[in-house]
Write an enzyme that holds these catalytic residues in place. Structure first.
Site, short mmCIF file in Angstrom:
data_model
loop_
_atom_site.label_atom_id
_atom_site.label_comp_id
_atom_site.label_asym_id
_atom_site.label_seq_id
_atom_site.Cartn_x
_atom_site.Cartn_y
_atom_site.Cartn_z
N SER A 38 0.83 -1.21 0.00
CA SER A 38 0.00 0.00 0.00
C SER A 38 0.86 1.26 0.00
CB SER A 38 -0.93 0.00 1.21
OG SER A 38 -1.84 -1.07 1.14
N ARG A 42 1.49 3.90 -3.26
CA ARG A 42 1.12 5.31 -3.06
C ARG A 42 2.30 6.22 -3.32
NH1 ARG A 42 -2.60 2.49 -0.46
NH2 ARG A 42 -4.61 3.42 0.13
N GLY A 112 -5.76 -3.67 -7.51
CA GLY A 112 -6.74 -2.62 -7.30
C GLY A 112 -6.12 -1.24 -7.31
N SER A 186 -15.16 0.52 -2.17
CA SER A 186 -13.72 0.46 -1.90
C SER A 186 -13.20 1.84 -1.52
CB SER A 186 -12.95 -0.04 -3.13
OG SER A 186 -11.56 0.03 -2.90
N GLU A 328 -8.53 -6.38 5.00
CA GLU A 328 -7.71 -7.34 4.27
C GLU A 328 -7.09 -8.41 5.17
OE1 GLU A 328 -3.53 -4.87 3.97
OE2 GLU A 328 -5.29 -4.13 2.91
N ARG A 359 -14.22 -12.81 -1.46
CA ARG A 359 -13.50 -13.50 -0.39
C ARG A 359 -14.43 -14.16 0.63
NH1 ARG A 359 -8.44 -9.25 0.55
NH2 ARG A 359 -7.17 -10.11 -1.13
#
Length: 449
Positions: A38, A42, A112, A186, A328, A359
């Site tokens: 993540s 970013r 994603g 999301s 997650e 999931r």
């Protein structure tokens, strides 16, 4: 030490079944994990928009980060691997993309962050950028990104599908200003716009106009990352963000270890009644994986953060409980709950139906196929104690399903994880690190030694 070319897809094992190793004794290991996916992705986005060259130290090298690097290169950024001191690959030097008119094609894979972050960057370039990805990527919700771009005056051709594939017709600039979206599917829809907001002519005033917003921790991470490079963000009003227009400062940053990816290794301590230490655990972080410090004690383990390392020691039994908003982390939590002596409820995770796979449905199907007792609820899972047996644990090309199967296999004979290579999405070294972890039950050696 030779390193693969940054951005090149990480080689994967051939699909098939992987016999999940069962140690038969408590593990006792120190496990170093690679950088946060993540944070890596970013900072890569911000480096492509910055006012000068930037450096990412100890970044993640995985399929997701390789796809992001390739996407930024397609937009014109220069990303170069440079020598670093990290165990898992080179550092990265990034020169921002120039504003130029040309056509581009971007493969999102199943990432994603690529399919949601990069289209906003493409809007700042001139020319058409075509986006597509893996077959399952076409099922992931993209309507909020497409609608947001159109709301900002950027043409998008998606043939009315609200999903991949689609083409963004960039005009070289985005006016910005006020925009309302429904990001209920999301939090990445919010982060995508915030990351680029300072590059909009008028900045961005973004509001979430829907119901419950999932994964607020990931939005907090985005805000913190933006502030670290000099971007002014006002998030004082819930579900509303104001990003001031202005330069994004070039940076030299060390990426934190991926605390979500640390989860399966910490779970190994819980399952085997052993001990696992993750070094370089940050004292303060916005990573959702920091929640392991609160989750694992409720499953019967003890947790200690000292000297920059997190150590988890398993207890005599695994206890179930009520777990809300695990995001997650849910697949690993569900695997532990399937091994618990008391029932468990996982709630606040309905959005996981739109991740790499559904999931919730996948976890119920695979846990029950091994003899478990799991069922879906409106926003999560109910898991009751049941004796488990061996069998094939399918992954659906989802890295967190693969690691969940590995966790169950620590104490259940004959678990065969289908396509363990899918862990390359965020942790290519998983099979190697897992084998080293299991070996410590016999030798006392640690993967980090």
């Amino acid at each position: 030490m030779a390193h693969p070319s940054a951005g090149t897809a990480v080689p994967q094992q051939s699909p098939g079944v992987w016999p999940a190793p069962r140690p038969g004794a408590p593990v006792d290991a120190v496990v170093e994990v690679p950088g946060s996916k993540s944070l890596t992705n970013r900072y890569l986005v911000l480096a492509a928009l910055a006012d000068g060259p930037s450096t990412l130290r100890n970044p993640l090298h995985s399929r997701d980060s390789a796809l992001m690097i390739d996407a930024l290169r397609a937009l014109g950024a220069t990303v170069t691997a440079i020598e670093g001191t990290g165990r898992f690959g080179p550092d990265l030097h990034v020169v921002p993309f120039p504003r130029e008119r040309r056509e581009r094609r971007i493969d999102c894979g199943l990432a994603g962050t690529v399919m949601r972050f990069v289209p906003v960057l493409a809007a700042l370039q001139e020319g058409a950028t075509a986006f597509d990805g893996d077959p399952h990527a076409r099922q992931r919700p993209m309507g909020a990104t497409i609608g947001a771009l159109r709301g900002l005056g950027v043409p998008v051709d998606d043939n009315g599908a609200g999903a991949l594939p689609f083409t963004v017709d960039g005009r070289g600039a985005v006016e910005g200003g006020h925009l309302a979206i429904d990001a209920g599917a999301s939090s990445q829809f919010v982060s995508a716009l915030l990351l680029a907001g300072a590059a909009f002519t008028r900045g961005l005033h973004l509001e979430h106009a829907g119901g419950r917003l999932p994964s607020l921790e990931h939005i907090a991470m985005t805000v913190r990352v933006l502030r670290s490079v000099g971007v002014e963000v006002d998030d004082s009003v819930p579900t509303s963000w104001r990003v001031s227009p202005g330069p994004i400062r070039a940076f030299d940053i060390a990426i934190e270890p991926d605390l979500s990816n640390a989860g399966p290794f910490l779970a190994a301590a819980v399952v085997t009644g052993g001990r696992v230490t993750i070094p370089n655990w940050p004292a303060e972080t916005t990573q959702v994986g920091d929640a392991w410090r609160q989750i694992l004690p409720r499953l019967g383990a003890s947790v200690e953060l000292a000297g920059g390392a997190l150590t988890v020691t398993g207890g005599p039994r695994i206890t179930g409980g009520d777990f809300a908003d695990t995001s997650e982390l849910a697949p690993t939590v569900a695997a532990l709950c399937a091994l618990a002596e008391t029932p468990s409820t996982l709630s606040g995770i309905a959005h996981l139906r739109g991740h790499e796979t559904d999931r919730l449905a996948a976890l119920v199907r695979e846990i029950n196929a091994l003899g478990g007792n799991a069922e879906e609820t409106a926003d999560g899972l109910l898991i009751r104690p049941a004796p488990l047996h061996g069998g094939v644990f399918s992954t659906y090309d989802d890295h967190r399903m693969a690691t969940a199967g590995a966790v169950i296999g620590l104490t259940v004979d004959g678990v065969l994880v289908e396509n363990i290579a899918t862990t390359a999405k965020t942790l290519p070294q998983f099979p190697e690190l897992w084998a080293q972890l299991v070996a410590t039950a016999r030798t006392g050696d640690s993967p980090g030694d």
